[in-house]
Design a protein around this motif. Structure first.
Motif, PDB file in Angstrom:
ATOM      1  N   TRP A 227      11.402   2.263  -7.809  1.00 15.23           N
ATOM      2  CA  TRP A 227      12.185   3.101  -6.902  1.00 15.23           C
ATOM      3  C   TRP A 227      11.592   3.091  -5.490  1.00 15.23           C
ATOM      4  O   TRP A 227      12.302   2.909  -4.505  1.00 15.23           O
ATOM      5  CB  TRP A 227      12.225   4.514  -7.459  1.00 15.23           C
ATOM      6  N   GLN A 228      10.288   3.277  -5.404  1.00 14.34           N
ATOM      7  CA  GLN A 228       9.636   3.313  -4.106  1.00 14.34           C
ATOM      8  C   GLN A 228       9.664   1.959  -3.407  1.00 14.34           C
ATOM      9  O   GLN A 228       9.878   1.880  -2.193  1.00 14.34           O
ATOM     10  CB  GLN A 228       8.184   3.802  -4.250  1.00 14.34           C
ATOM     11  N   PHE A 229       9.434   0.904  -4.163  1.00 14.42           N
ATOM     12  CA  PHE A 229       9.466  -0.422  -3.541  1.00 14.42           C
ATOM     13  C   PHE A 229      10.844  -0.719  -2.968  1.00 14.42           C
ATOM     14  O   PHE A 229      10.964  -1.238  -1.850  1.00 14.42           O
ATOM     15  CB  PHE A 229       9.088  -1.502  -4.560  1.00 14.42           C
ATOM     16  N   THR A 230      11.891  -0.382  -3.713  1.00 10.82           N
ATOM     17  CA  THR A 230      13.254  -0.620  -3.230  1.00 10.82           C
ATOM     18  C   THR A 230      13.527   0.165  -1.958  1.00 10.82           C
ATOM     19  O   THR A 230      14.068  -0.366  -0.980  1.00 10.82           O
ATOM     20  CB  THR A 230      14.274  -0.235  -4.313  1.00 10.82           C
ATOM     21  N   ASN A 231      13.159   1.456  -1.962  1.00  9.44           N
ATOM     22  CA  ASN A 231      13.410   2.288  -0.788  1.00  9.44           C
ATOM     23  C   ASN A 231      12.630   1.818   0.436  1.00  9.44           C
ATOM     24  O   ASN A 231      13.160   1.776   1.556  1.00  9.44           O
ATOM     25  CB  ASN A 231      13.050   3.743  -1.099  1.00  9.44           C
TER      26      ASN A 231
ATOM     27  N   VAL B  95       3.084   2.888   6.921  1.00  8.61           N
ATOM     28  CA  VAL B  95       2.601   3.231   5.580  1.00  8.61           C
ATOM     29  C   VAL B  95       2.515   4.745   5.418  1.00  8.61           C
ATOM     30  O   VAL B  95       2.962   5.316   4.412  1.00  8.61           O
ATOM     31  CB  VAL B  95       1.230   2.578   5.313  1.00  8.61           C
ATOM     32  N   LEU B  96       1.939   5.418   6.415  1.00  3.88           N
ATOM     33  CA  LEU B  96       1.828   6.877   6.364  1.00  3.88           C
ATOM     34  C   LEU B  96       3.201   7.536   6.313  1.00  3.88           C
ATOM     35  O   LEU B  96       3.427   8.465   5.520  1.00  3.88           O
ATOM     36  CB  LEU B  96       1.053   7.374   7.585  1.00  3.88           C
ATOM     37  N   VAL B  97       4.130   7.068   7.119  1.00  5.21           N
ATOM     38  CA  VAL B  97       5.484   7.646   7.146  1.00  5.21           C
ATOM     39  C   VAL B  97       6.151   7.510   5.789  1.00  5.21           C
ATOM     40  O   VAL B  97       6.752   8.470   5.269  1.00  5.21           O
ATOM     41  CB  VAL B  97       6.327   6.961   8.247  1.00  5.21           C
ATOM     42  N   HIS B  98       6.055   6.342   5.181  1.00  4.90           N
ATOM     43  CA  HIS B  98       6.705   6.132   3.883  1.00  4.90           C
ATOM     44  C   HIS B  98       6.021   6.935   2.770  1.00  4.90           C
ATOM     45  O   HIS B  98       6.685   7.383   1.830  1.00  4.90           O
ATOM     46  CB  HIS B  98       6.725   4.652   3.542  1.00  4.90           C
ATOM     47  N   CYS B  99       4.717   7.109   2.864  1.00  4.79           N
ATOM     48  CA  CYS B  99       4.031   7.945   1.875  1.00  4.79           C
ATOM     49  C   CYS B  99       4.505   9.395   1.970  1.00  4.79           C
ATOM     50  O   CYS B  99       4.769  10.045   0.949  1.00  4.79           O
ATOM     51  CB  CYS B  99       2.521   7.873   2.081  1.00  4.79           C
ATOM     52  N   LEU B 100       4.619   9.903   3.193  1.00  2.00           N
ATOM     53  CA  LEU B 100       5.073  11.276   3.377  1.00  2.00           C
ATOM     54  C   LEU B 100       6.538  11.427   2.978  1.00  2.00           C
ATOM     55  O   LEU B 100       6.920  12.415   2.342  1.00  2.00           O
ATOM     56  CB  LEU B 100       4.883  11.688   4.834  1.00  2.00           C
ATOM     57  N   ALA B 101       7.370  10.447   3.336  1.00  2.00           N
ATOM     58  CA  ALA B 101       8.789  10.522   3.009  1.00  2.00           C
ATOM     59  C   ALA B 101       9.029  10.419   1.504  1.00  2.00           C
ATOM     60  O   ALA B 101       9.974  11.022   0.981  1.00  2.00           O
ATOM     61  CB  ALA B 101       9.552   9.413   3.739  1.00  2.00           C
ATOM     62  N   GLY B 102       8.178   9.679   0.809  1.00  3.80           N
ATOM     63  CA  GLY B 102       8.373   9.498  -0.629  1.00  3.80           C
ATOM     64  C   GLY B 102       7.674  10.522  -1.494  1.00  3.80           C
ATOM     65  O   GLY B 102       7.886  10.541  -2.711  1.00  3.80           O
TER      66      GLY B 102
ATOM     67  N   PRO C 115       0.813  -1.225   0.000  1.00  5.44           N
ATOM     68  CA  PRO C 115       0.000   0.000   0.000  1.00  5.44           C
ATOM     69  C   PRO C 115       0.844   1.271   0.000  1.00  5.44           C
ATOM     70  O   PRO C 115       0.456   2.274  -0.615  1.00  5.44           O
ATOM     71  CB  PRO C 115      -0.831  -0.117   1.285  1.00  5.44           C
ATOM     72  N   ALA C 116       1.988   1.259   0.675  1.00  7.35           N
ATOM     73  CA  ALA C 116       2.820   2.459   0.710  1.00  7.35           C
ATOM     74  C   ALA C 116       3.344   2.804  -0.682  1.00  7.35           C
ATOM     75  O   ALA C 116       3.371   3.978  -1.074  1.00  7.35           O
ATOM     76  CB  ALA C 116       3.989   2.265   1.677  1.00  7.35           C
TER      77      ALA C 116
END
Length: 284
Positions: A208-212, A149-156, A86-87
């Motif tokens: 890119w996002q999945f790797t990070n 999930v929220l943290v990774h959405c904001l960071a990305g 989901p992230a």
């Protein structure tokens, strides 16, 4: 002709040496994970296993201890899947909409807003740990997969917005203007015109996002709870769990298991990543 042949041979030799250099750690991990304890003690890091043994893989997956928890990496693996999928999807969708607005629906101050967003690309994540923990506590998402999930959405968000904004600036504005004249609105233009042209940059951003997100350790160790730790935290706990005899084969098998999803993503979709980059994913 001879000079061209020599230069090409030297180029391939340099590339081969570089490939061997970067693949050496993976070879050591894979070879060690297939050895038993006797082979590890009698051989060296670069020696091939005399017989293939998958016992270490079974232990790493289901019964190796990470602290006092002896369930292996399995629960941590599924935590990472539940978090990453989901992230990745949400941060990619968020970046696509932001990039669409900032490139094709510009408004007063949009360039300034984009400039502020770029700070997020270069900001070290350590500086947001304390305020982010306060936000998660306020939202009652502390120590949960939803919070991660929220943290990774904001960071990305900054990175995905940059990718899509730079890609969408290459789309002719005449297409959007013609659609608006025909009566198409914001969302119809996005779904019918912009999104079908976005396959290259979508693949780049998803990979890119999945790797990070899958490989992240900082947010995982800072914001997860006992039942929501991702696989990177589980791997670290397993490697640092003390025992009378160090099981290097189990640790190496666990490291390979933790890295397999990202390796598979690049093997199966790596060509789309390269095509997306060459199509203008990072220009601008």
């Amino acid at each position: 002709m001879i000079a061209k042949y020599i230069s090409r041979t030297l180029l391939y030799a340099v590339l081969l040496i570089a490939a061997l250099f970067f693949l050496a750690p993976f070879y050591v991990m894979l070879a060690t994970s297939l050895k038993d304890a006797a082979q590890i003690r009698s051989g060296n890091l670069l020696s091939l296993p005399t017989s293939i043994n998958f016992d270490a893989w079974g232990l790493a997956w289901s019964s190796a201890c990470t602290g006092v928890d002896c369930r292996g990496l399995q629960p941590y693996f599924w935590n990472s899947v539940t978090m990453a999928v989901p992230a990745v999807l949400l941060s990619t969708a968020w970046g696509a909409i932001n990039g669409y607005v900032l490139s094709l629906w510009k408004f007063k101050g949009s360039e300034l807003l984009f400039g502020f967003l770029l700070f997020g690309v270069f900001m070290p994540f350590q500086v947001v740990l304390l305020p982010m923990s306060q936000v998660l506590g306020f939202l009652n998402l502390s120590s949960s997969i939803g919070g991660l999930v929220l943290v990774h959405c904001l960071a990305g968000m900054a990175g995905t917005t940059l990718f899509f904004r730079n890609y969408y600036t290459a789309i002719p504005r005449e297409l959007v203007n013609a659609a608006r004249i025909d009566g198409a609105g914001f969302w119809r233009i996005f779904w019918r015109i912009v999104l079908p042209l976005s396959t290259p940059i979508l693949m780049v951003t998803l990979i890119w996002q999945f790797t990070n997100i899958w490989n992240d350790f900082l947010f995982g160790v800072a914001f997860s709870g006992a039942d929501s730790k991702p696989i990177t935290v589980g791997l670290n706990n397993m490697a640092n769990t003390s025992s009378s005899v160090k099981s290097y084969n189990v640790d190496m098998a666990a490291a390979v298991i933790a890295g397999l999803p990202t390796m598979l993503v690049y093997v199966l979709a790596g060509q789309y990543f390269v095509k997306g980059l060459t199509a203008g994913a990072v220009k601008g």
